[in-house]
Design a protein around this motif. Sequence first.
Motif, PDB file in Angstrom:
ATOM      1  N   LEU A  93       0.615  -5.424 -21.188  1.00  0.00           N
ATOM      2  CA  LEU A  93       1.516  -4.440 -20.809  1.00  0.00           C
ATOM      3  C   LEU A  93       2.727  -4.973 -21.602  1.00  0.00           C
ATOM      4  O   LEU A  93       3.192  -5.368 -20.660  1.00  0.00           O
ATOM      5  N   ARG A  94       3.391  -3.706 -23.103  1.00  0.00           N
ATOM      6  CA  ARG A  94       4.551  -4.602 -22.788  1.00  0.00           C
ATOM      7  C   ARG A  94       5.089  -2.972 -23.123  1.00  0.00           C
ATOM      8  O   ARG A  94       4.920  -2.229 -24.558  1.00  0.00           O
ATOM      9  N   ILE A  95       6.086  -2.934 -22.326  1.00  0.00           N
ATOM     10  CA  ILE A  95       7.224  -1.636 -22.793  1.00  0.00           C
ATOM     11  C   ILE A  95       8.218  -2.201 -23.969  1.00  0.00           C
ATOM     12  O   ILE A  95       9.310  -2.854 -23.837  1.00  0.00           O
ATOM     13  N   GLU A  96       7.856  -1.037 -25.602  1.00  0.00           N
ATOM     14  CA  GLU A  96       8.955  -1.354 -26.174  1.00  0.00           C
ATOM     15  C   GLU A  96       9.907  -0.277 -26.079  1.00  0.00           C
ATOM     16  O   GLU A  96       9.975   0.543 -27.122  1.00  0.00           O
ATOM     17  N   ASP A  97      10.607  -0.835 -24.835  1.00  0.00           N
ATOM     18  CA  ASP A  97      12.364   0.540 -24.461  1.00  0.00           C
ATOM     19  C   ASP A  97      13.533  -0.338 -25.662  1.00  0.00           C
ATOM     20  O   ASP A  97      14.735  -0.300 -24.575  1.00  0.00           O
ATOM     21  N   LEU A  98      13.698  -0.729 -26.837  1.00  0.00           N
ATOM     22  CA  LEU A  98      14.751  -1.397 -27.768  1.00  0.00           C
ATOM     23  C   LEU A  98      15.530  -0.406 -27.760  1.00  0.00           C
ATOM     24  O   LEU A  98      16.440  -0.469 -27.890  1.00  0.00           O
ATOM     25  N   ASP A  99      15.149   0.518 -27.994  1.00  0.00           N
ATOM     26  CA  ASP A  99      16.306   2.171 -28.464  1.00  0.00           C
ATOM     27  C   ASP A  99      17.039   2.516 -27.253  1.00  0.00           C
ATOM     28  O   ASP A  99      16.544   3.057 -26.430  1.00  0.00           O
ATOM     29  N   PRO A 100      18.158   2.509 -27.229  1.00  0.00           N
ATOM     30  CA  PRO A 100      18.939   2.633 -25.829  1.00  0.00           C
ATOM     31  C   PRO A 100      18.962   3.989 -25.621  1.00  0.00           C
ATOM     32  O   PRO A 100      18.554   4.814 -24.667  1.00  0.00           O
ATOM     33  N   GLN A 101      19.052   4.996 -26.996  1.00  0.00           N
ATOM     34  CA  GLN A 101      19.096   6.433 -26.545  1.00  0.00           C
ATOM     35  C   GLN A 101      17.966   7.002 -26.601  1.00  0.00           C
ATOM     36  O   GLN A 101      17.986   8.340 -25.884  1.00  0.00           O
ATOM     37  N   ARG A 102      16.595   6.222 -26.664  1.00  0.00           N
ATOM     38  CA  ARG A 102      15.309   6.761 -27.092  1.00  0.00           C
ATOM     39  C   ARG A 102      14.798   6.416 -24.919  1.00  0.00           C
ATOM     40  O   ARG A 102      13.396   7.367 -24.933  1.00  0.00           O
ATOM     41  N   SER A 103      14.945   5.726 -24.981  1.00  0.00           N
ATOM     42  CA  SER A 103      13.787   5.040 -23.548  1.00  0.00           C
ATOM     43  C   SER A 103      14.779   5.411 -22.133  1.00  0.00           C
ATOM     44  O   SER A 103      15.774   5.157 -22.375  1.00  0.00           O
ATOM     45  N   ARG A 104      13.488   5.713 -21.982  1.00  0.00           N
ATOM     46  CA  ARG A 104      14.123   5.585 -20.274  1.00  0.00           C
ATOM     47  C   ARG A 104      12.578   5.261 -19.471  1.00  0.00           C
ATOM     48  O   ARG A 104      12.382   5.863 -19.584  1.00  0.00           O
TER      49      ARG A 104
END
Length: 313
Positions: free
Chosen positions: A39-50
Motif C-alpha cells: 500500500l503506497r500513499i501517493e500524497d505528492l500534491d501538497p495542496q490536496r493531500s492530508r
Amino acid sequence: MPMKGRFAPSPTGRMHLGNVYSALLSWLSVRSQGGAWVLRIEDLDPQRSRRAFARQVEDDLRWLGLDWDEYYVQSERGEIYAHYLNILKEKGLTYPCYCTRADIMATQAPHESDGRIVYAGTCRPKRMEEAWLNVGAHPSSRQPATRIVVPDEEIGFVDGHYGAQSVNLARHCGDFVVQRADGAWAYQLAVVVDDALMGITEVVRGRDLLLSAPQQIYLYRLLGFEVPVFCHLPLLCNLEGQRLCKRDKSLDLGEIRKAGHSPESVIGKLAFYAGLTRRAEPVSASELVAEFSWQKVPSEDILIGPFFGETEA
Ligand code: GLU
C-alpha cells in the motif's frame, strides 16, 4: 524476484467505489499468485493531500479485508526522488521550463481536443549540455519546472489485459514534467522510482493510465530498472457511459458504510460487475482468491446502475 503488486491511491477524500474496485482486483491478482501487496500513499500534491485521508483509506481497506504487507508514504521519500532526478540531469536529459499553463495552452494545436497536453518544447535548449548553466539568470522570476526530453520513436509494451500498445512520446505528450515548479515531484517520476525500488512486478490500475505506461517505461529504461507487467482495468462507468465520479456521494465508501452495508455486500457487487462471480451476492475478498482469473475480467468499460437500491440497506 517474488511476485509483488501494489495499490497506490492519491487520497483526497474518502475511498470511492472506483478505488475499491482497483484495490480489490490488484489484491486478488496478488493473493491468487501468492505474492505480496504494497500500500503506497501517493500524497505528492501538497495542496490536496492530508494525512487524515490516508488514515481513512487504511481504515476502509481493513474494513474491506484487503490486507497489505508493506506500507509507504510518498511525501516521506523526497530525497530518493531527488537522487534519481539527479541521475537524469547528469545524463543531460532534463531542462528547466518556465512556461505557465497559459503559455502551454497557447501553443496547443486545435485538434488536440481530448484534454491531452502535448508540450511543444518551448523551453528545450538547443544544446542540452548547457540546459542548466544560466538558471539563476533567466529573465523570468518564476521558479522553473524540470522537464525530460523524450525521443521521437514508438515505445511499445504488451499490457496483461489490453494486449499490445505503442506510443510515440514526442507526439503523445512531448517532453514531460518530472518536478513541478513548486518543487512537488511529478507522478511519472515518483511512480517509476517507487515501483522499481519496492520490487513491484505487477502494476494493476485503471485504463485511464494505460498510455502513461510508455512514459514510465521510458524512465525505467533510462534509470536501468526492470519494467514490471502492466495490467490495466476497464473503468467503472454510470449507465450513460461516463466514468464514475468522485462527487457522486452515493458511491463514496463513507456514505455506504454509514448506511449500514457490509463489506461483503460491497465486494459481492463489485466482483459481479468485474465478471468474477455469477451473482451479486455478498462474499468476502478472501473467498474470491481461489477463483480469480484475469480472463474473467471484461475489457469493455463496466456500466453500473445505482449501486445499492433503496430497500437493500
Ligand atoms: N496515484 C494514482 C491515482 O490514484 C495511481 C497511480 C498508479 O496506480 O500508477 O490515480
